[in-house]
Design a protein around this motif. Sequence first.
Motif, PDB file in Angstrom:
ATOM      1  N   GLN A 151     -26.670  86.696 -69.162  1.00 42.44           N
ATOM      2  CA  GLN A 151     -26.007  86.726 -70.474  1.00 42.44           C
ATOM      3  C   GLN A 151     -24.508  86.461 -70.357  1.00 42.44           C
ATOM      4  OE1 GLN A 151     -27.105  90.992 -71.142  1.00 42.44           O
ATOM      5  NE2 GLN A 151     -24.962  91.258 -71.742  1.00 42.44           N
ATOM      6  N   TRP A 152     -23.945  86.691 -69.160  1.00 45.49           N
ATOM      7  CA  TRP A 152     -22.528  86.407 -68.926  1.00 45.49           C
ATOM      8  C   TRP A 152     -22.258  84.918 -68.688  1.00 45.49           C
ATOM      9  CZ3 TRP A 152     -21.252  90.679 -64.727  1.00 45.49           C
ATOM     10  CH2 TRP A 152     -21.116  91.923 -65.361  1.00 45.49           C
ATOM     11  N   GLU A 153     -23.283  84.199 -68.274  1.00 41.61           N
ATOM     12  CA  GLU A 153     -23.063  82.841 -67.758  1.00 41.61           C
ATOM     13  C   GLU A 153     -22.331  81.907 -68.713  1.00 41.61           C
ATOM     14  OE1 GLU A 153     -25.557  79.531 -65.226  1.00 41.61           O
ATOM     15  OE2 GLU A 153     -26.242  81.603 -65.275  1.00 41.61           O
ATOM     16  N   ALA A 197     -17.148  79.046 -69.495  1.00 39.10           N
ATOM     17  CA  ALA A 197     -15.943  78.798 -70.294  1.00 39.10           C
ATOM     18  C   ALA A 197     -14.693  79.006 -69.448  1.00 39.10           C
ATOM     19  CB  ALA A 197     -15.920  79.739 -71.504  1.00 39.10           C
ATOM     20  N   MET A 198     -14.770  79.965 -68.515  1.00 38.52           N
ATOM     21  CA  MET A 198     -13.629  80.264 -67.639  1.00 38.52           C
ATOM     22  C   MET A 198     -13.574  79.309 -66.459  1.00 38.52           C
ATOM     23  SD  MET A 198     -13.620  84.461 -67.607  1.00 38.52           S
ATOM     24  CE  MET A 198     -15.278  84.662 -66.955  1.00 38.52           C
ATOM     25  N   VAL A 199     -14.743  78.960 -65.927  1.00 41.76           N
ATOM     26  CA  VAL A 199     -14.844  78.075 -64.762  1.00 41.76           C
ATOM     27  C   VAL A 199     -15.871  76.989 -65.095  1.00 41.76           C
ATOM     28  CG1 VAL A 199     -15.382  77.927 -62.302  1.00 41.76           C
ATOM     29  CG2 VAL A 199     -14.293  79.985 -63.203  1.00 41.76           C
ATOM     30  N   PRO A 200     -15.438  75.891 -65.730  1.00 37.68           N
ATOM     31  CA  PRO A 200     -16.375  74.871 -66.204  1.00 37.68           C
ATOM     32  C   PRO A 200     -17.291  74.273 -65.146  1.00 37.68           C
ATOM     33  CG  PRO A 200     -14.221  74.559 -67.202  1.00 37.68           C
ATOM     34  CD  PRO A 200     -14.051  75.623 -66.153  1.00 37.68           C
ATOM     35  N   SER A 201     -16.869  74.293 -63.888  1.00 38.29           N
ATOM     36  CA  SER A 201     -17.715  73.694 -62.845  1.00 38.29           C
ATOM     37  C   SER A 201     -18.703  74.691 -62.259  1.00 38.29           C
ATOM     38  CB  SER A 201     -16.847  73.123 -61.719  1.00 38.29           C
ATOM     39  OG  SER A 201     -16.317  74.164 -60.905  1.00 38.29           O
ATOM     40  N   PHE A 202     -18.775  75.921 -62.820  1.00 38.10           N
ATOM     41  CA  PHE A 202     -19.677  76.919 -62.254  1.00 38.10           C
ATOM     42  C   PHE A 202     -21.108  76.387 -62.205  1.00 38.10           C
ATOM     43  CE2 PHE A 202     -22.669  80.445 -62.584  1.00 38.10           C
ATOM     44  CZ  PHE A 202     -22.279  81.196 -61.484  1.00 38.10           C
ATOM     45  N   GLY A 203     -21.730  76.517 -61.043  1.00 33.88           N
ATOM     46  CA  GLY A 203     -23.104  76.051 -60.867  1.00 33.88           C
ATOM     47  C   GLY A 203     -23.217  74.566 -60.577  1.00 33.88           C
ATOM     48  N   VAL A 204     -22.060  73.877 -60.509  1.00 42.49           N
ATOM     49  CA  VAL A 204     -22.044  72.433 -60.256  1.00 42.49           C
ATOM     50  C   VAL A 204     -21.143  72.147 -59.051  1.00 42.49           C
ATOM     51  CG1 VAL A 204     -21.409  70.170 -61.193  1.00 42.49           C
ATOM     52  CG2 VAL A 204     -22.326  71.940 -62.705  1.00 42.49           C
ATOM     53  N   ARG A 205     -21.551  71.236 -58.213  1.00 38.97           N
ATOM     54  CA  ARG A 205     -20.679  70.765 -57.138  1.00 38.97           C
ATOM     55  C   ARG A 205     -19.834  69.620 -57.670  1.00 38.97           C
ATOM     56  NH1 ARG A 205     -21.939  70.628 -51.488  1.00 38.97           N
ATOM     57  NH2 ARG A 205     -21.893  68.361 -51.681  1.00 38.97           N
TER      58      ARG A 205
END
Length: 501
Positions: free
Chosen positions: A457-459, A464-472
């Motif tokens: 639910q935080w994701e 929004a804070m770290v746009p590349s989260f989960g992406v290389r």
Amino acid sequence: MKNLHNKTDVVLIGGGIMSATLGTLLKELEPEWDINVFERLDKCAQESSNVWNNAGTGHSALCELNYTSEKEDGSVDITKAIKINEQFQVSKQFWSYLVKNGQLNQPEGFIRTVPHMSFVTGDKNVNFLKARVKALRENVLFQGMDITDDQETLKKWVPLMMEGREQNDEPMAATRDESGTDVNFGALTHKLLSNLEAKGGSLYYEHEVLDLKQHRDGTWTVKIKDLKENRVFTVVSKFVFIGAGGASLPLLQKTGLPESKHIGGFPVSGMFLVCKKPEITNQHKAKVYGKAEVGAPPMSVPHLDTRCIDGERALLFGPFAGFSPKFLKRGSYFDLIKSVKPNNVTTMLAAGAKEMGLTKYLIQQVLLSNEERMNDLRKFVPTAKDEDWQVVVAGQRVQVIKDTEDQGKGTLQFGTEVITSEDGTLAALLGASPGASTAVAVMLDILQRAFKDKFEQWEPQVKAMVPSFGVRLTDDIELFKKLNHEISENLKLDESGALLS
């Protein structure tokens, strides 16, 4: 500072960059949570996060040769370099978000651009550097890297280092990446904790955590001493983070958790030679990393850094290793011996047997005279004069020792180690470099481990804070370019934010 409740949601131990980062992230994700930071000293960022206690390099593998290794076939493995660069990109994205949202002001007070360079001499090292650049340039994160072996170009890049080498026919080469940064992690920590306090978090200085005990319901009783009033009290918390630098290991051991067993720590102190004379500092405008001597540990890589400390330009050269049994610069001489427990004594002994080379290196470093240190500096700055440079004692690091499946008992770890309890109610951070530069990525990792039931639910807010989260970013060139532009604007990493402007 609010009145302290007997029961709280989060206790953060240590007033450094790690607690400041985790507290800031949690306050964004759960604004109503009660978050308390306890720091033994009278200010934040006085140990590892202090500006004088670390190199201030925004570690992104642009210049650090120890993050790329040469394979048997002569090719270069850039896997670690990519990982570390990606982690620093995450940190910059989060800082950029906070600046854009008015939570961090005057970013030039904690981050500025300065070229990151590698410098080597000798045919073998020059060939390695060329192979390194060729491999790195194939990745979008490193496409801005230049290389030269032309001495006239080197004189323009590093005039101070080239002066006095005119008669030297030895092959030499250097790389340069102008996207490198100098980060004042002390100033950043102050800003993050001030912001956390403004949003309802509580900071308690001169408060030392003495003990931790877990209850059946998973909560933790944290025993704390108010050093100003000389009184001891307890707080019950749902989640505890131990981010106390060298003191993290002893506190982790007090938890009695299975994850705290078979782990040891070996303290290493550091020193730098410092020059503040403008006529010298104005001649060197880069962070330049060399190659460690054969047999030397990774944390000993020599570098000559342009720094901006308290508004004043300085040059730092080092580090020179030393030995102290203290786990913190302001620690106890009994820290090392107290950390040896029945469950880790064989781990520690195995490390002693395996790391004879490191022991020999540290002894040699401790016995160095000032003239010998200056001679090491003259490999970088041939014209360096004794009277222009002073020794400054830097921070204390505790290298983690643990048993691993692939390397056996008593293996020395040179990176950052995250320990999380099985139930996710406690996390601890151990280890050293690249440390502060990877703070945001490491804290997001802790959040995923410790709050598995909440992270989904935080994701959206995390992204929004770290746009590349989960992406290389390596795999998404357009996203990298877009974010890089936004970061440069928000953090003022253009000419106006340059350390050298």
